[in-house]
Design an enzyme around this catalytic site. Structure first.
Site, mmCIF file in Angstrom:
data_model
loop_
_atom_site.group_PDB
_atom_site.id
_atom_site.type_symbol
_atom_site.label_atom_id
_atom_site.label_comp_id
_atom_site.label_asym_id
_atom_site.label_seq_id
_atom_site.Cartn_x
_atom_site.Cartn_y
_atom_site.Cartn_z
ATOM 1 N N ASP A 216 -7.453 5.548 -1.817
ATOM 2 C CA ASP A 216 -7.118 4.385 -1.011
ATOM 3 C C ASP A 216 -6.617 3.256 -1.913
ATOM 4 O O ASP A 216 -7.304 2.850 -2.846
ATOM 5 C CB ASP A 216 -8.369 3.938 -0.264
ATOM 6 C CG ASP A 216 -8.085 2.930 0.832
ATOM 7 O OD1 ASP A 216 -7.049 2.241 0.753
ATOM 8 O OD2 ASP A 216 -8.897 2.827 1.764
ATOM 9 N N CYS B 246 0.813 -1.221 0.000
ATOM 10 C CA CYS B 246 0.000 0.000 0.000
ATOM 11 C C CYS B 246 0.848 1.274 0.000
ATOM 12 O O CYS B 246 0.551 2.220 -0.730
ATOM 13 C CB CYS B 246 -0.999 -0.004 1.152
ATOM 14 S SG CYS B 246 -0.293 -0.185 2.803
ATOM 15 N N HIS C 19 -6.139 0.129 -1.075
ATOM 16 C CA HIS C 19 -6.478 -1.191 -0.543
ATOM 17 C C HIS C 19 -7.615 -1.857 -1.318
ATOM 18 O O HIS C 19 -8.642 -2.245 -0.761
ATOM 19 C CB HIS C 19 -6.843 -1.091 0.937
ATOM 20 C CG HIS C 19 -5.727 -0.598 1.787
ATOM 21 N ND1 HIS C 19 -5.505 0.742 2.024
ATOM 22 C CD2 HIS C 19 -4.755 -1.259 2.454
ATOM 23 C CE1 HIS C 19 -4.439 0.875 2.807
ATOM 24 N NE2 HIS C 19 -3.970 -0.322 3.082
#
Length: 442
Positions: free
Chosen positions: A315, A112, A317
């Site tokens: 994001d 990430c 993820h």
């Protein structure tokens, strides 16, 4: 006084360790296999953000700031979402060529922060080659320069800033694949990889010790340089190239090399010191802003703006299939753009370890940025996040003395070797596991 409208946070996983989470018709449920754990046993969230239902921006009269652009929610909501969608969005991928030939084929659970590093650097390349006002519209034909930028981050070993290059550079510096990188370590790796990107010809400066030295930056950027072409884009069809470079590229002498300035900071011990919040907000107001990489422990985000007391972020993820360019060099690009409202989180929840990024295409941009930084000291009740000085202070630890210049002049491959002592020196100076930044305090 009118009461302030209530804010609705975009939904996000519950802040608990253990299994990752996703939504289902029956509410939250643990993902199969639970959370992955890094080299140091810390749980890393692997939730799939696309499964959440995202809320729109709050109904507020306060401005929304996105990378130096000011918007009003009510008349400009579509413009806000278009600006966000136009940022390159790099997420976990699966089924890409094995890193190093025998390594992992997915970065789910460990990549990430590497993806966030890609996003902030991709924004620099977008500003460099397409301009801040460029917009991505689904179904609209894009220029060769756009695909050149995107190709530099595709998950394959010969792309300048691919997950393969970043991960293998980390291996050369003593970081095993899957080990957590902090914002500073990612910035250092990207600086090294940028030396091979002759098409972009960027001057990358990482300001250490919470100090930006103007003299050093001017010395770095004020030199003759060649705007060479994208010779490391082998997937492009030959009719798109001229002598190995994009047709529109030309060799010129200029006085200023476009600057990517990355400033690793630690704004508190375990929580962000609230005295820095207004200063952090003002960084997103600057036209030179590239955003911020950081997030929460073991859960990195790319922050692109704020509204009221919430940060706006992309994001990483989400696990998506790897994308292969076509023989003509075209890339199916829809999955590289976030086409739902962005996530938001309270600024107070931000982990204090961050890296702030800026892009100065010209010397005038840099001079303007310096003036804006100097004015930040006049904000009442706000604490400067870093120091801006003309010359290097005597106490400054200059990373250049570490002699970390790559020993090869070609893109990193699995067989490329670096001086073994580099890893030791980097470990002492730049290791994010024990980030030895000066702690700023009131």
């Amino acid at each position: 006084m009118q009461p302030r409208p209530s804010l609705q946070l975009a939904p996000r996983p519950p802040p608990v360790p253990g299994p990752s989470w996703r939504t289902s018709p029956h509410g939250f449920e643990g993902a199969v296999g639970g959370a992955r754990r890094g080299e140091h046993g810390a749980a890393t969230l692997t939730y799939d953000t696309l499964r959440f239902e995202y809320e729109d921006f709050p109904d507020t009269k306060e401005p929304v700031w996105i990378l130096g652009r000011k918007y009003s929610v009510f008349p400009e909501k579509e413009e806000i979402l278009l600006d966000v969608t136009s940022r390159l969005w790099f997420t976990y991928r699966k089924n890409f060529p094995a890193i190093g030939g025998t390594g992992p084929t997915s970065d789910t659970g460990w990549g990430c922060m590497l993806r966030c590093g890609q996003m902030i650097f991709a924004q620099a390349l977008v500003c460099r080659h397409l301009g801040r006002d460029w917009r991505w519209i689904k179904g609209k034909k894009q220029t060769d320069n756009y695909f050149n930028v995107l190709n530099a981050f595709i998950d394959k070993k010969d792309s300048y800033y691919s997950i393969h290059q970043i991960a293998q550079m980390g291996v050369g510096e003593g970081k095993s694949i899957g080990q957590w990188y902090g914002p500073n370590t990612v910035a250092q790796v990207l600086k090294k990889l940028a030396t091979f990107d002759t098409w972009s010809s960027l001057a990358v400066h990482i300001a250490m010790d919470n100090t930006v030295v103007m003299e050093e930056i001017r010395r770095l950027c004020n030199s003759n340089w060649m705007c060479a072409g994208a010779s490391a884009f082998p997937t492009l069809d030959s009719d798109l190239l001229y002598n190995g470079y994009p047709e529109e590229a030309e060799v010129t002498d200029r006085l200023w090399k476009p600057l990517v300035l990355l400033i690793p900071l630690r704004l508190g011990l375990t929580d962000i010191n609230e005295a820095y919040i207004e200063t952090l907000k003002h960084c997103f107001m600057m036209s030179q802003s590239l955003g911020v990489i950081g997030g929460k422990p073991n859960s990195a985000h790319y922050f692109i703006g704020y509204v009221e007391e919430e940060l706006i972020y992309l994001d990483p993820h989400t696990t998506q299939p790897a994308v292969e360019p076509s023989d003509s060099g075209c890339i199916p690009d829809e999955s590289f753009h976030c086409q739902h409202p962005p996530c938001r989180m309270s600024i107070a929840e931000l982990d204090p370890s961050i890296a702030v990024g800026f892009f100065c295409n010209t010397e005038e941009d840099f001079n303007d940025w310096c003036q804006q930084i100097k004015k930040l000291s006049l904000i009442r009740g706000a604490l400067p996040m870093f120091e801006l000085v003309e010359r290097q202070p005597s106490h400054f630890s200059n990373p250049d003395v570490l002699n970390l210049t790559p020993g090869v002049k070609e893109p990193l491959t699995a067989s490329a070797k670096w001086n073994s002592s580099d890893a030791d020196r980097l470990e002492r100076f730049f290791d994010s596991e024990d980030e030895d930044f000066e702690i700023l305090s009131l």
